[in-house]
Design a protein around this motif. Structure first.
Motif, PDB file in Angstrom:
ATOM      1  N   UNK A 105       0.967  -1.158  -0.214  1.00 49.36           N
ATOM      2  CA  UNK A 105       0.055  -0.056   0.123  1.00 49.36           C
ATOM      3  C   UNK A 105       0.742   1.324   0.119  1.00 49.36           C
ATOM      4  N   UNK A 106       1.901   1.106   0.943  1.00 52.44           N
ATOM      5  CA  UNK A 106       2.939   2.271   0.775  1.00 52.44           C
ATOM      6  C   UNK A 106       3.575   2.582  -0.413  1.00 52.44           C
ATOM      7  N   UNK A 107       4.101   1.569  -1.131  1.00 49.85           N
ATOM      8  CA  UNK A 107       4.611   1.627  -2.592  1.00 49.85           C
ATOM      9  C   UNK A 107       3.480   2.164  -3.570  1.00 49.85           C
ATOM     10  N   UNK A 108       2.413   1.848  -3.539  1.00 49.57           N
ATOM     11  CA  UNK A 108       1.377   2.296  -4.195  1.00 49.57           C
ATOM     12  C   UNK A 108       1.340   3.929  -4.208  1.00 49.57           C
ATOM     13  N   UNK A 109       1.088   4.119  -2.968  1.00 50.85           N
ATOM     14  CA  UNK A 109       0.950   5.824  -2.672  1.00 50.85           C
ATOM     15  C   UNK A 109       2.214   6.417  -3.214  1.00 50.85           C
ATOM     16  N   UNK A 110       3.397   5.804  -2.870  1.00 48.84           N
ATOM     17  CA  UNK A 110       4.674   6.447  -3.228  1.00 48.84           C
ATOM     18  C   UNK A 110       4.854   6.691  -4.880  1.00 48.84           C
ATOM     19  N   UNK A 111       4.232   5.873  -5.694  1.00 52.53           N
ATOM     20  CA  UNK A 111       4.287   5.939  -7.089  1.00 52.53           C
ATOM     21  C   UNK A 111       4.392   7.279  -7.818  1.00 52.53           C
ATOM     22  N   UNK A 112       3.360   7.978  -7.567  1.00 56.88           N
ATOM     23  CA  UNK A 112       3.277   9.359  -8.143  1.00 56.88           C
ATOM     24  C   UNK A 112       4.444  10.392  -7.650  1.00 56.88           C
ATOM     25  N   UNK A 113       4.806  10.243  -6.320  1.00 55.96           N
ATOM     26  CA  UNK A 113       5.987  10.973  -5.772  1.00 55.96           C
ATOM     27  C   UNK A 113       7.215  10.658  -6.258  1.00 55.96           C
ATOM     28  N   UNK A 114       7.336   9.351  -6.486  1.00 58.78           N
ATOM     29  CA  UNK A 114       8.528   8.735  -7.198  1.00 58.78           C
ATOM     30  C   UNK A 114       8.796   9.312  -8.609  1.00 58.78           C
ATOM     31  N   UNK A 159       9.952   1.941   1.648  1.00 57.16           N
ATOM     32  CA  UNK A 159      10.432   3.004   1.231  1.00 57.16           C
ATOM     33  C   UNK A 159      11.908   2.845   0.507  1.00 57.16           C
ATOM     34  N   UNK A 160      12.735   2.149   1.077  1.00 61.08           N
ATOM     35  CA  UNK A 160      13.869   1.847   0.412  1.00 61.08           C
ATOM     36  C   UNK A 160      13.827   0.982  -0.772  1.00 61.08           C
ATOM     37  N   UNK A 161      12.878  -0.068  -0.707  1.00 57.41           N
ATOM     38  CA  UNK A 161      13.006  -1.006  -1.843  1.00 57.41           C
ATOM     39  C   UNK A 161      12.438  -0.219  -3.052  1.00 57.41           C
ATOM     40  N   UNK A 162      11.457   0.657  -2.693  1.00 60.12           N
ATOM     41  CA  UNK A 162      10.787   1.606  -4.023  1.00 60.12           C
ATOM     42  C   UNK A 162      11.718   2.518  -4.593  1.00 60.12           C
ATOM     43  N   UNK A 163      12.782   2.886  -4.015  1.00 55.52           N
ATOM     44  CA  UNK A 163      13.459   3.997  -4.335  1.00 55.52           C
ATOM     45  C   UNK A 163      14.865   3.360  -5.222  1.00 55.52           C
ATOM     46  N   UNK A 164      15.004   1.980  -4.871  1.00 57.07           N
ATOM     47  CA  UNK A 164      16.043   1.377  -5.652  1.00 57.07           C
ATOM     48  C   UNK A 164      15.515  -0.003  -6.204  1.00 57.07           C
ATOM     49  N   UNK A 165      14.288   0.137  -6.683  1.00 55.76           N
ATOM     50  CA  UNK A 165      13.615  -0.861  -7.122  1.00 55.76           C
ATOM     51  C   UNK A 165      13.487  -0.913  -8.491  1.00 55.76           C
ATOM     52  N   UNK A 166      12.370  -1.485  -9.008  1.00 56.37           N
ATOM     53  CA  UNK A 166      11.955  -1.857 -10.181  1.00 56.37           C
ATOM     54  C   UNK A 166      11.932  -0.663 -11.260  1.00 56.37           C
ATOM     55  N   UNK A 167      11.039   0.410 -10.828  1.00 61.36           N
ATOM     56  CA  UNK A 167      10.923   1.496 -11.515  1.00 61.36           C
ATOM     57  C   UNK A 167      12.063   2.484 -11.771  1.00 61.36           C
TER      58      UNK A 167
END
Length: 198
Positions: A105-114, A159-167
């Motif tokens: 859920x956190x990763x989904x909300x972080x998408x636009x900000x990312x 948060x860390x996995x979103x910042x250095x992950x797939x996208x």
């Protein structure tokens, strides 16, 4: 004349080392020394090949490693964390499941900000920060004492996995590759498959 720099087509800078084809060990030296020399020359050739490899392929292989760590340490290992915390802390399965459910859920909300952050700061800077945050989250995981601290720690890991992950990795590879872009992007998926092995 041969190209001075490698490209994503696989062109390589010619090696400065002389060819060893057809060389033979001197008489009386024995096969042991000849074998060690052959191994040394092989390592030098491999190092030279890696040094002259197009930098985009190095980034792609780094993406493989990142995906192995993210999938292996989060998706496949949470059952181990779940059982250990339930035994040591006495927390209910519902509470632990809720903590894990917050991560996607956190990763989904972080998408636009990312997406905005990648445009503003660049994918490389975000991935560097993501690696630090990801590691910090697991260090905090070893120090948790309360359930709210567990929830906060898993949010840090997410948060860390979103910042250095797939996208961010895909954005970075798109900027490095033109002709072999699809091959590079598919290479990073090997990490997810490897980390997802049961």
């Amino acid at each position: 004349s041969p190209p001075e720099y490698p490209t994503d087509d696989g062109a390589m800078r010619p090696s400065r080392e002389s060819s060893t084809h057809g060389s033979r060990a001197p008489h009386g030296r024995g096969n042991g020394r000849s074998g060690r020399m052959t191994g040394l020359l092989g390592k030098l050739a491999l190092r030279e090949r890696w040094r002259t490899l197009f930098h985009g392929w190095k980034i792609a292989w780094a993406g493989v490693v990142f995906n192995i760590l993210i999938v292996g340490l989060i998706q496949q290992s949470f059952g181990t964390y779940f059982a250990t915390l339930a035994d040591e802390k006495g927390w209910s399965k519902t509470a632990l499941s809720g903590a894990y459910a917050m991560m996607p859920i956190e990763s989904a909300f972080l998408g636009p900000i990312l997406g905005w952050a990648i445009d503003r700061f660049g994918a490389r800077a975000l991935m560097r920060a993501g690696v630090l945050v990801f590691g910090m989250g697991f260090m905090l995981l070893s120090q948790i004492d309360t359930l709210p601290m567990l929830y906060a720690t898993l949010l840090v890991i997410a948060l860390g996995s979103s910042l250095c992950g797939y996208f961010p990795m895909n954005v970075l590879l798109v900027h490095w590759f033109e002709k072999r872009r699809a091959r590079a992007l598919s290479l990073t998926m090997l990490g997810q498959a490897a980390g997802d092995r049961k």
